[in-house]
Scaffold this motif. Sequence first.
Motif, PDB file in Angstrom:
ATOM      1  N   ARG A 162      30.370  91.911 -12.509  1.00 33.44           N
ATOM      2  CA  ARG A 162      30.435  91.747 -13.954  1.00 33.44           C
ATOM      3  C   ARG A 162      32.273  90.080 -12.914  1.00 33.44           C
ATOM      4  N   ILE A 163      32.540  90.146 -12.935  1.00 34.57           N
ATOM      5  CA  ILE A 163      32.835  88.244 -12.909  1.00 34.57           C
ATOM      6  C   ILE A 163      32.476  87.714 -12.156  1.00 34.57           C
ATOM      7  N   ILE A 238      28.624  87.800 -23.679  1.00 29.51           N
ATOM      8  CA  ILE A 238      29.001  88.494 -22.774  1.00 29.51           C
ATOM      9  C   ILE A 238      30.366  88.585 -21.840  1.00 29.51           C
ATOM     10  N   ALA A 239      31.080  87.478 -21.496  1.00 29.57           N
ATOM     11  CA  ALA A 239      32.587  86.997 -20.903  1.00 29.57           C
ATOM     12  C   ALA A 239      33.866  87.601 -21.675  1.00 29.57           C
ATOM     13  N   LYS A 240      33.151  87.037 -22.867  1.00 27.78           N
ATOM     14  CA  LYS A 240      34.219  88.081 -23.854  1.00 27.78           C
ATOM     15  C   LYS A 240      34.557  89.398 -23.749  1.00 27.78           C
ATOM     16  N   SER A 241      33.251  90.046 -23.539  1.00 26.63           N
ATOM     17  CA  SER A 241      33.049  91.469 -24.091  1.00 26.63           C
ATOM     18  C   SER A 241      34.311  91.677 -22.124  1.00 26.63           C
ATOM     19  N   ILE A 242      33.533  91.122 -21.218  1.00 29.01           N
ATOM     20  CA  ILE A 242      33.956  91.831 -19.464  1.00 29.01           C
ATOM     21  C   ILE A 242      35.275  91.588 -19.556  1.00 29.01           C
ATOM     22  N   ILE A 243      35.414  89.878 -19.570  1.00 29.85           N
ATOM     23  CA  ILE A 243      36.863  89.575 -19.847  1.00 29.85           C
ATOM     24  C   ILE A 243      38.085  90.749 -20.482  1.00 29.85           C
ATOM     25  N   GLU A 244      38.228  90.959 -21.685  1.00 34.64           N
ATOM     26  CA  GLU A 244      38.666  91.895 -22.790  1.00 34.64           C
ATOM     27  C   GLU A 244      38.606  93.327 -21.899  1.00 34.64           C
TER      28      GLU A 244
END
Length: 293
Positions: A162-163, A238-244
């Motif tokens: 994910r990262i 997508i980036a925001k969802s993963i980081i959160e």
Amino acid sequence: MGKNGQQTKVRLFSSQVLEGVQTKLGCILILHDLSKEEELEQMKFDFVSMASHELKTPLTSIIGYLAVFLNEYKSKLPKEEFNLLNRSLVSAQQLLRLIQNLLSVNKIEKEQLSVSLEPLDYYLILSKAVEDLRSQANLKNIVLTLIPPKSPLPKVLADPLRIGEVITNLVANAINYTGAGGKVDIFTHVSPNEIITSVSDTGVGIPKEAIPHLFNKFFRVSNELQKADKGTGLGLYIAKSIIEKLHGKIWVESEVGVGSKFCFTLPILTQSKSVLDSDKYALEAIQSGGLNY
């Protein structure tokens, strides 16, 4: 309960009856059965997931064969032929990222986006993700630079897949929205509790009024450079969802005509925290079914 005793969703509308005293009615309630809409929505999700998976398998093979061929014969091929094949490889990689984005959005919408947390050597993942995009940057004559940290980075507790997805989306966006001859720099900063990663570009920048909407699904900024790009507006969502989900934060700093800088944080793994957090996250993942990737 809906028809045949099955559980269903309904939408409830209520309206006050102004002449309620005379009619002995206080309000009117309207129940709208949403079972048909739910069924259609599920069919849409299933189709996107199936189609994306079916496209992903042959595309991965194409990318693999092209990469091996270019690596073995790059010194033997005429420059023009090498450039054509390299452009084909970059286009195939971009298409694969689009398919991966569609799969990720599908999981996010169904609340099935899973994370598998483990102690990570973050700089290795960062280096690989940036290196995978170097060909795309070279095609636009963009200088892509990963600035090494002054000292070794501490480990983080995160999901390597994910990262990598977050880094890829941010760097690919920076390349897409930076003109030929520009620069994209990636660097890290360590604070007491987290690692901050920044992706900075010399693109056209983002208008202030667009920034609050930037991480919304399908949102794309309207300006001259973005009009030429065929992005979907999914990467930042997508980036925001993963980081959160990884207990971090993501934000952007930008100035029109100067460029943009996207930043996100990841919590640092500490010795006392690693066991506690990994157990807690694993329990949460099992309870939610999140470990079924």
